[in-house]
Design an enzyme around this catalytic site. Structure first.
Site: not given
Ligand code: GLN
Length: 474
Positions: A78, A153, A177
Site C-alpha cells: 500500500k 482504504s 482497512s
Molecule cells: N474506513 C475507516 C476510516 O475511514 C478505516 C480506515 C482505515 O482502517 N485506515 O477511518
C-alpha cells in the site's frame, strides 16, 4: 478465481531450488499489473529496483547461497509504506514528490527474507476511507465487478491480490482497512494484535489503532508473511514481543467455542450477507465448533467512539504536513504563514480536511470533556466487555461489513453513509484484538467475508481457527 500463483512458501522454495527464478516471478507480476491496469489498483511500480533485486537474488541462488523464507517472492505495498524505488504519496497530493529516506521496518524484514516489492497500491488518501474513492489520484475498481468499489482504504492491495498481480500485498488497518476490502474482494485480510507488527516507516493515521498486516490468497500465506514481520522493533516503541511461531497452523474446529456477536446480526445487515454468514456458521458447527450467541452490549457505540478518537489522532498526525518538510510546497507564496495555509489548503483533499476539523474540534478545550474524554471512557468500557465475552468463548465471529461491495459513487456524497461501512470493523481496532476476514461465499456474485476475532496476542490461535475454517468454506 483460480490463482496463477502457488503458495508463498512453495514459490520461495522453487526459487531457492533453482526450479524457477526471482526474475521470472517478478516479470509475471509486472505482466499481470500491465494486463490489469484498467482496474487502477497500482499508483506506481518499483520496476528498476525490483528487477535489480531479482537478478541479485538469482545470482546468489546460483552461487549456492541460502536466501530466506520469501526468496524471490514479489509483493505489493500500500502506498503509505515507505519504500525505496518510487515516491511514497499515501495517495495524497500533499506528499507529491516525496521520496522515502529510509524503508519501513516491515518492508526491511520482508526483504531480509528475499521478498521483492514490485509496486505501490492505491488507497484512500492517508488511509481515510472505505472505498479508495478518497484517493487524490483515482478510484480502484473491484476485481469482481468494475462498477463497484474494492473497499478501502487498502482497496488497491485487495484488487491487486484478487487479480493475481502479486502473491500477497501489505495493507494497514486503523478501523477496518484490511478486513473490509478483503471482504469486498474475496481475499484473506489479517489485522494482527495492536503492536505485533512495527509501524516504523508507515504513514501514521490514528496511532492508537493503526496496525499493518497482509492481504493474501490463503490463511497460510498470510500467516507466513505475518511471521516474518512480527515482533519487537526498537524503531517503534509500541511493538510487543512475538508470542509464537505463526506458521505451521494445526488443529481443527472440534470443541472450539465460537461466539456470534449478536449486535452484528441485527437491523441494517444485508440479507444476502446474513445468509452467507449463517451458512458459514452452519458448516463450522457441523465440523464440531460450539457456536453460541454472545452480546457485547456497548458495541453499537464503537463507531461513534472511533469517529471521535480517529479524527483527533488524525489531526495531530497530519500537522507535520505543513508544506515545508515533506512533499508539496505551494510555489505561489511569499511568507511562511501563507505557505502553510496554501500548501495545506491545496495539498489536502476534502476528507483529510474534514478529519482535521473534527479532530481539532473534539480536542479543543471547550469540547474535550464532552467528546474526546467521553469516547475514551466508552473505549475502556468496550475493552472490558470484550474481555468478558472472551471469558465464555475462545473466538468471536460476525460479518465484516453490513453489505457487499457497493457501487462507485454510491456513498461519496454522504460521509456518514461511508462511515457506516465501518460499523463492524472498528471495535477490533478500539480494543486492539486480532481480527481476520475470511472469504465465506458470495451474494449476487459478490464476495462476502466472515470476520473472526480472538483476544489480544492470540494471533496464532486465530490463524489456526481460520485455517481450519478456510477448508470448509472455499
Ligand atoms: N474506513 C475507516 C476510516 O475511514 C478505516 C480506515 C482505515 O482502517 N485506515 O477511518
Amino acid at each position: 478465481m483460480a490463482s496463477q500463483w502457488s503458495s508463498v512458501a512453495d514459490l520461495a522454495a522453487s526459487v531457492q531450488a533453482g526450479k524457477t527464478s526471482a526474475l521470472k516471478l517478478v516479470e509475471q507480476s509486472f505482466a499481470a499489473i500491465a494486463d490489469k491496469q484498467d482496474y487502477q489498483a497500482i499508483i506506481v511500480t518499483t520496476k528498476e529496483r525490483a528487477l535489480t533485486r531479482a537478478k541479485k537474488i538469482d545470482a546468489l541462488v546460483a552461487s549456492g547461497k541460502k536466501i530466506g523464507r520469501l526468496a524471490g517472492v514479489p509483493f505489493i505495498a500500500k502506498d503509505n509504506f515507505l519504500v525505496f524505488g518510487a515516491e511514497t504519496t499515501a495517495a495524497s497530493n500533499i506528499l507529491h514528490g516525496f521520496s522515502a529516506p529510509y524503508q519501513s521496518s516491515a518492508i526491511e524484514k520482508l526483504e531480509a527474507e528475499g521478498a521483492i516489492c514490485v509496486a505501490k497500491a492505491n488507497l484512500d488518501a492517508f488511509a481515510h476511507g472505505a472505498s479508495t474513492e478518497n484517493s487524490d489520484f483515482f478510484t480502484t475498481k473491484n476485481a469482481h465487478d468494475t462498477t463497484r468499489v474494492p473497499g478501502g482504504s487498502s482497496g488497491g492491495s485487495a484488487t491487486a491480490v484478487a487479480l493475481d498481480m502479486a502473491p500477497f500485498a501489505l495493507g494497514t488497518d486503523t478501523g477496518g482497512s484490511i478486513r473490509q476490502p478483503a471482504s469486498f474482494s474475496g481475499v484473506v485480510g489479517y489485522k494482527p494484535t495492536y503492536g505485533l507488527v512495527s509501524r516504523s516507516g508507515v504513514v501514521a493515521m490514528a496511532s492508537s489503532t493503526d496496525v499493518i498486516g497482509p492481504l493474501a490468497r490463503s490463511v497460510e500465506d498470510a500467516a507466513l508473511v505475518l511471521d516474518v514481520m512480527a515482533g519487537k522493533d526498537e524503531l517503534d516503541a509500541t511493538t510487543i514481543e512475538r508470542q509464537a511461531n505463526y506458521t505451521s497452523l494445526s488443529g481443527d474446529l472440534k470443541g472450539k467455542k465460537v461466539g456470534l456477536i449478536k449486535e452484528y446480526m441485527g437491523e441494517g445487515l444485508d440479507s444476502g450477507v446474513r445468509d452467507v454468514i449463517e451458512a458459514a456458521l452452519d458448516k463450522l458447527k457441523a465440523a464440531g465448533a460450539q457456536i453460541t450467541e454472545v452480546s457485547v452490549p456497548s458495541i453499537g457505540m464503537a463507531l461513534a467512539v472511533y469517529y471521535i478518537l480517529c479524527p483527533a489522532e488524525v489531526s495531530s498526525n497530519l500537522s507535520r504536513y505543513d508544506g515545508q518538510r515533506y512533499g508539496y510546497s505551494d510555489p505561489d507564496t511569499k511568507d511562511l504563514e501563507a505557505s502553510y495555509k496554501k500548501s495545506r489548503g491545496r495539498g489536502f483533499g476534502k476528507e483529510a480536511k474534514r478529519r482535521i476539523m473534527i479532530g481539532t474540534y473534539v480536542l479543543s478545550s471547550g469540547y474535550y470533556d464532552a467528546y474526546y474524554k467521553k469516547a475514551q471512557t466508552v473505549r475502556t468500557k468496550l475493552i472490558g466487555e470484550f474481555a468478558q465475552a472472551f471469558e465464555t468463548v475462545d473466538f468471536l465471529v460476525g460479518p465484516v461489513a453490513p453489505t457487499t461491495a457497493f457501487k462507485i459513487g454510491q456513498n461519496t456524497g454522504d460521509p456518514l453513509q461511508m462511515y457506516l461501512c465501518d460499523i463492524m470493523t472498528v471495535a477490533a481496532n478500539i480494543v486492539g484484538n486480532p481480527a481476520l476476514s475470511l472469504p465465506a461465499g458470495e451474494s449476487d456474485n459478490l464476495p462476502v467475508g466472515l470476520q473472526l476475532m480472538a483476544p489480544q496476542r492470540a494471533d496464532k490461535e486465530l490463524l489456526a481457527l481460520a485455517r481450519a475454517a478456510e477448508e470448509l468454506l472455499v
